[in-house]
Write a protein that holds these residues in place. Structure first.
Motif, mmCIF file in Angstrom:
data_model
loop_
_atom_site.group_PDB
_atom_site.id
_atom_site.type_symbol
_atom_site.label_atom_id
_atom_site.label_comp_id
_atom_site.label_asym_id
_atom_site.label_seq_id
_atom_site.Cartn_x
_atom_site.Cartn_y
_atom_site.Cartn_z
ATOM 1 N N SER A 134 -2.869 0.417 0.838
ATOM 2 C CA SER A 134 -3.730 -0.535 1.267
ATOM 3 C C SER A 134 -4.338 -0.178 2.550
ATOM 4 O O SER A 134 -5.624 -0.454 3.087
ATOM 5 C CB SER A 134 -3.232 -1.929 1.403
ATOM 6 O OG SER A 134 -2.257 -2.026 2.548
ATOM 7 N N ARG A 135 -3.613 0.508 3.521
ATOM 8 C CA ARG A 135 -4.036 1.072 4.523
ATOM 9 C C ARG A 135 -5.182 2.263 4.233
ATOM 10 O O ARG A 135 -6.220 2.170 5.167
ATOM 11 C CB ARG A 135 -3.016 1.844 5.483
ATOM 12 C CG ARG A 135 -2.266 0.982 6.604
ATOM 13 C CD ARG A 135 -0.897 1.276 6.612
ATOM 14 N NE ARG A 135 -0.078 0.033 6.777
ATOM 15 C CZ ARG A 135 -0.017 -0.670 7.859
ATOM 16 N NH1 ARG A 135 -0.083 -0.040 8.768
ATOM 17 N NH2 ARG A 135 0.574 -1.946 7.540
ATOM 18 N N PHE A 167 13.675 9.597 -5.583
ATOM 19 C CA PHE A 167 14.094 8.433 -6.093
ATOM 20 C C PHE A 167 13.140 7.438 -5.888
ATOM 21 O O PHE A 167 12.309 7.465 -5.099
ATOM 22 C CB PHE A 167 15.622 8.079 -5.269
ATOM 23 C CG PHE A 167 15.608 8.034 -4.039
ATOM 24 C CD1 PHE A 167 15.654 9.111 -3.357
ATOM 25 C CD2 PHE A 167 15.142 6.959 -3.341
ATOM 26 C CE1 PHE A 167 15.766 9.131 -1.812
ATOM 27 C CE2 PHE A 167 15.059 7.053 -1.831
ATOM 28 C CZ PHE A 167 15.325 7.804 -0.975
ATOM 29 N N PRO A 213 12.403 3.894 -4.191
ATOM 30 C CA PRO A 213 12.972 2.922 -3.368
ATOM 31 C C PRO A 213 12.951 1.380 -3.929
ATOM 32 O O PRO A 213 13.577 0.609 -2.928
ATOM 33 C CB PRO A 213 12.343 3.099 -2.034
ATOM 34 C CG PRO A 213 11.744 4.211 -2.289
ATOM 35 C CD PRO A 213 11.380 4.581 -3.361
ATOM 36 N N GLN A 214 12.074 1.233 -4.923
ATOM 37 C CA GLN A 214 12.094 -0.115 -5.547
ATOM 38 C C GLN A 214 11.460 -1.081 -4.647
ATOM 39 O O GLN A 214 11.613 -2.436 -4.762
ATOM 40 C CB GLN A 214 13.548 -0.655 -5.851
ATOM 41 C CG GLN A 214 14.352 0.324 -6.955
ATOM 42 C CD GLN A 214 13.806 -0.067 -8.332
ATOM 43 O OE1 GLN A 214 13.512 -1.206 -8.697
ATOM 44 N NE2 GLN A 214 13.314 0.961 -8.880
ATOM 45 N N THR A 215 10.832 -0.656 -3.694
ATOM 46 C CA THR A 215 9.795 -1.729 -2.887
ATOM 47 C C THR A 215 8.668 -1.280 -3.088
ATOM 48 O O THR A 215 8.149 -0.272 -3.327
ATOM 49 C CB THR A 215 10.401 -1.998 -1.405
ATOM 50 O OG1 THR A 215 10.852 -0.847 -1.162
ATOM 51 C CG2 THR A 215 11.411 -2.986 -1.500
ATOM 52 N N ASN A 216 7.747 -2.176 -2.542
ATOM 53 C CA ASN A 216 6.168 -1.991 -2.614
ATOM 54 C C ASN A 216 5.640 -1.218 -1.397
ATOM 55 O O ASN A 216 4.634 -1.555 -0.801
ATOM 56 C CB ASN A 216 5.207 -2.889 -2.846
ATOM 57 C CG ASN A 216 5.794 -4.460 -2.116
ATOM 58 O OD1 ASN A 216 7.093 -4.111 -1.774
ATOM 59 N ND2 ASN A 216 5.074 -5.319 -2.274
ATOM 60 N N LEU A 217 6.402 -0.008 -0.978
ATOM 61 C CA LEU A 217 6.303 0.594 -0.077
ATOM 62 C C LEU A 217 4.865 1.522 -0.132
ATOM 63 O O LEU A 217 3.983 1.571 0.638
ATOM 64 C CB LEU A 217 7.319 2.128 0.184
ATOM 65 C CG LEU A 217 8.697 1.573 0.654
ATOM 66 C CD1 LEU A 217 9.467 2.750 0.322
ATOM 67 C CD2 LEU A 217 8.689 1.461 1.913
ATOM 68 N N SER A 259 1.694 -0.529 0.608
ATOM 69 C CA SER A 259 1.405 -0.715 1.834
ATOM 70 C C SER A 259 0.601 0.378 2.464
ATOM 71 O O SER A 259 -0.424 0.471 3.112
ATOM 72 C CB SER A 259 2.610 -1.034 2.670
ATOM 73 O OG SER A 259 3.310 -2.012 2.673
ATOM 74 N N HIS A 260 1.218 1.617 1.858
ATOM 75 C CA HIS A 260 0.502 3.055 2.360
ATOM 76 C C HIS A 260 -1.026 3.029 1.749
ATOM 77 O O HIS A 260 -1.964 3.167 2.391
ATOM 78 C CB HIS A 260 1.355 4.275 1.728
ATOM 79 C CG HIS A 260 2.405 4.622 2.786
ATOM 80 N ND1 HIS A 260 2.250 5.090 3.878
ATOM 81 C CD2 HIS A 260 3.678 4.264 2.704
ATOM 82 C CE1 HIS A 260 3.263 5.496 4.577
ATOM 83 N NE2 HIS A 260 4.323 4.701 3.732
ATOM 84 N N ARG A 307 -2.748 -0.799 -13.465
ATOM 85 C CA ARG A 307 -1.859 -1.773 -13.399
ATOM 86 C C ARG A 307 -0.727 -1.155 -14.080
ATOM 87 O O ARG A 307 -0.483 -0.692 -15.418
ATOM 88 C CB ARG A 307 -2.166 -2.920 -13.989
ATOM 89 C CG ARG A 307 -1.477 -4.038 -13.606
ATOM 90 C CD ARG A 307 -2.038 -5.531 -13.909
ATOM 91 N NE ARG A 307 -0.766 -6.235 -13.878
ATOM 92 C CZ ARG A 307 -0.663 -7.179 -15.091
ATOM 93 N NH1 ARG A 307 -1.715 -7.023 -16.192
ATOM 94 N NH2 ARG A 307 0.475 -7.870 -14.990
ATOM 95 N N LEU A 357 5.766 9.761 -3.962
ATOM 96 C CA LEU A 357 6.986 9.876 -3.197
ATOM 97 C C LEU A 357 7.308 11.297 -3.190
ATOM 98 O O LEU A 357 8.006 11.771 -2.264
ATOM 99 C CB LEU A 357 8.115 8.909 -3.619
ATOM 100 C CG LEU A 357 7.989 7.453 -3.343
ATOM 101 C CD1 LEU A 357 8.770 6.686 -4.349
ATOM 102 C CD2 LEU A 357 8.117 7.306 -1.937
ATOM 103 N N TRP A 407 6.348 12.793 0.299
ATOM 104 C CA TRP A 407 7.573 12.318 1.239
ATOM 105 C C TRP A 407 8.649 13.212 0.655
ATOM 106 O O TRP A 407 9.823 13.016 1.048
ATOM 107 C CB TRP A 407 7.911 10.735 1.331
ATOM 108 C CG TRP A 407 7.074 9.941 2.029
ATOM 109 C CD1 TRP A 407 6.806 9.997 3.243
ATOM 110 C CD2 TRP A 407 5.750 9.343 1.536
ATOM 111 N NE1 TRP A 407 5.995 9.356 3.690
ATOM 112 C CE2 TRP A 407 5.314 8.832 2.724
ATOM 113 C CE3 TRP A 407 5.201 9.133 0.299
ATOM 114 C CZ2 TRP A 407 3.939 7.920 2.649
ATOM 115 C CZ3 TRP A 407 3.982 8.413 0.224
ATOM 116 C CH2 TRP A 407 3.443 7.778 1.354
#
Lengths: 466, 226
Positions: free
Chosen positions: B196-197, B184, B186-190, B193-194, B215, B176, B180
């Motif tokens: 896996s793409r 901070f 953002p606490q989600t699995n953003l 997603s990136h 893990r 991050l 980007w």
């Protein structure tokens, strides 16, 4: 009845000050009166002596020396009080008439001590001070006229006494009056003080009474009351926040405790490991709440203000939108980005990025599959504006203002993860940037609009609000 | 690698030192800023790990002193202060990285590794290579086994960052921050997603995976052991 104010009180000092002023005024008055009387009396004496001398000298050519002697003797022998005393000596110094002592035979102005008529009006019959004027007559004789200054002295003494006594009187009146007025005022202040003491002792809803006396004082008490209202609001906010923190942290901590309790009963190593991992996740969630709270706190406290500068709102929105796009697509949601390039605002790039992230987080969290999420940035109405909207369930109109509060969660969202801090952070950051946050209806869905100022005065401190 | 840890809280010091030792590092510890400056100027360390707030001379001042004395060992500041201005101040004071407490040991280990092997001059590298995956930094092209892979701009940035740190763990927050510029979480699995793409594009049709999930820590790109 409250005891009278002590000598140390403001009333007494006030009275003392006024009395001192009046006393000073009296002294000045005394001085001026004294000076005026003296100069007037001196002048009157001098004129009297001159005219008497002139009268006598003028008659000389008609009556001759004998006539002059006669006149002087005649004047001195009258019964009523004589304003003048005389001395006439011939050219050889021999006394011809008059009862002044021989040493008074001087030309011009002089002063002499002389006891005129014993048993007369002299001060206890003793010597008095006389003012004398002598002149040389045509035949070489010296004529001296003298007058006592006793009446003038007496007048002066009386006027002095009058001035001193009235000065003392005025001073005493000022002292008493000042004390009474000061006390009156202090008693009013005392009422205000007592009210303050009661407020400090916990009677928080009480307000200060009017002070009275003048509009300025009433204005003061009105302002103080407004300040108390503000403090009350802040305290209420603080109380609310600390209650909320305690309440909202109890839930995840309880969950953590249950997890740890459950760990004791695991018998396989894998199950144990999974349990620990879950407990750690739970701990991270709790820490994240603290972090968010600290962030809100430090932003509201004005930290980082010095770092504000021109930043590219469009670039930030683009960057954060790109970060969220894959997740949105994974969740089956459409992502529409309409960003006008080059929109610049004054601010902190990282905090503005956080605003977009939090709003997108919410949009993803609270919308169902198939939702459309729109991110737009433009400067259409001359003001830089960012909008994040969705067509999800939205927020009921009555709750739209409340969702910016710390820990506030719409009832329908309670089952979802989160602590209700995301929008509070957005609100805090917006306030720091003097930007306006409007929560609206997207018909259906939520519509969050941030409107930035074109020219931000960075030096201006903003109110800290809860 | 030999590391110097300045931390005055004993529990944290033990925890951090144990974690770093577990990751194969040799850790010298000290409790005061004065000790830290003396040790860091006498001994050659790979990375300095300074707690910002220690009693007496604090970590940031100690670091400033070292930088003024010409010691350029990479340094990480550990801190409880999470403000933007705090980080800027830390980085201006000579820190190369800034980690906010509390942090996971894996995060610190990953960052230490990233700092220690920071190449002297990035510009000289024109091609990054992991097994049959190649990234041409000049033409901005990626191939795997000769097959051209089309990546979006941020996917390419992400891959470049992973490849520059091949064999090392790269955490989500590190990504991050680097890709980007967000400081901070953002606490989600953003990131998932990136990743896996990116994985789908990189690993498609390949026999052995190159990108590995670590893990509870992050990701690592690595050539398969032969």
């Amino acid at each position: 009845m409250r005891p009278a104010a002590s000598f140390n009180s403001g009333a007494f000092r006030f009275a003392l000050m006024i009395a001192a002023l009046f006393a000073l005024g009296s002294v000045a008055l005394l001085f001026v009166v004294e000076r005026t009387i003296r100069s007037y009396a001196d002048e009157a004496t001098a004129i009297g002596l001159k005219s008497e001398l002139a009268t006598l000298a003028h008659a000389l050519p008609d009556t001759g020396m004998a006539g002059l002697v006669d006149t002087i003797s005649h004047r001195q022998s009258t019964d009523y009080e004589q304003p003048f005393q005389y001395l006439l000596v011939d050219a050889r110094g021999k006394r011809l008439a008059g009862n002044l002592p021989a040493n008074a035979a001087r030309l011009g102005w002089g002063q002499l001590q002389f006891a005129d008529d014993p048993g007369g009006t002299g001060a206890a019959g003793g010597a008095e001070t006389f003012q004398s004027l002598g002149t040389r007559l045509g035949n070489g004789a010296i004529l001296v006229v003298a007058t006592d200054t006793f009446d003038v002295q007496k007048l002066r003494q009386r006027v002095d006494a009058f001035t001193i006594w009235s000065g003392i009187g005025i001073t005493i009146i000022a002292l008493i009056g000042g004390y009474v007025i000061g006390n009156l005022f202090l008693r009013r202040l005392e009422r205000v003080n007592e009210a303050v003491a009661r407020i400090m002792a916990g009677s928080l809803s009480e307000r200060l009474p009017r002070i009275g006396m003048s509009p300025e004082f009433d204005h003061l008490s009105k302002n103080l009351n407004l300040m108390l209202d503000r403090i009350g609001e802040l305290m209420e906010g603080l109380r609310q926040v600390s209650t909320d923190i305690a309440h909202d942290l109890r839930t995840p901590l309880t969950r953590l405790r249950h997890q740890l309790e459950g760990l004791r009963d695991y018998d396989s190593l894998d199950a144990y490991r999974n349990g620990v991992a879950a407990a750690l996740d739970q701990t991270d969630d709790i820490l994240a709440i603290f972090r968010a709270l600290l962030r809100i706190g430090s932003i509201e406290g004005g930290a980082g203000r010095q770092l504000l500068g021109p930043i590219d709102l469009s670039e930030i929105a683009e960057r954060v939108a790109n970060l969220y796009r894959p997740l949105a697509e994974d969740q089956g949601k459409a992502f529409i980005v309409r960003i006008e390039p080059g929109v610049v605002v004054v601010g902190d790039a990282e905090l503005i990025a956080q605003v977009f992230a939090n709003l997108l987080d919410n949009a993803l969290k609270y919308t169902p599959i198939g939702a459309i999420i729109t991110v737009s940035v433009d400067e259409a109405d001359r003001l830089p504006t960012a909008i994040i909207a969705d067509n999800g369930p939205g927020v009921p109109a009555l709750e739209r203002d409340k969702i910016l509060r710390r820990f506030y969660r719409v009832d329908t969202s309670r089952g979802l993860p989160g602590a209700g801090l995301g929008l509070s952070l957005v609100a805090a950051i917006a306030r720091m940037h003097q930007a306006d946050v409007r929560i609206g209806d997207n018909n259906p869905g939520l519509h969050v609009q941030l409107t930035f100022q074109k020219d931000v005065d960075l030096s201006r401190k903003r109110d800290v609000e809860f | 690698m030999r590391l110097l840890l300045l931390e005055d809280d004993e529990a944290t010091r033990t925890y951090v030192a144990r974690a770093l030792t577990g990751a194969g590092h040799v850790v010298d510890t000290c409790e005061t800023g004065t000790e830290a400056t003396v040790s860091a100027s006498k001994t050659e360390y790979a990375v300095l790990i300074f707690d910002r707030m220690v009693a007496g001379i604090d970590g940031l001042s100690a670091l400033r002193e070292l930088r003024a004395a010409g010691v350029s060992t990479p340094a990480i500041l550990l801190t409880a202060m999470d403000g933007v201005s705090d980080r800027v101040e830390g980085l201006n004071g000579g820190a190369d990285d800034y980690l906010v407490k509390p942090f996971a040991a894996t995060e610190l280990i990953a960052r230490v590794a990233a700092l220690a092997r920071r190449p002297a001059s990035i510009e000289t590298v024109t091609t990054l290579r992991v097994a049959d995956l190649e990234m041409d930094l000049i033409r901005r092209t990626v191939t795997r086994g000769g097959r051209r892979i089309d990546l979006q701009a941020q996917e390419a940035k992400l891959l470049e960052y992973l490849m520059r740190h091949k064999g090392e763990i790269v955490t989500r927050t590190m990504m991050l921050e680097t890709v980007w510029s967000l400081h901070f979480d953002p606490q989600t699995n953003l990131i998932e997603s990136h990743m896996s793409r990116l994985r789908a594009k990189i690993e498609r049709g390949a026999d052995v995976p190159l990108i590995h999930t670590v893990r509870g820590a992050g990701y690592r790109i690595e050539a398969p052991a032969v």
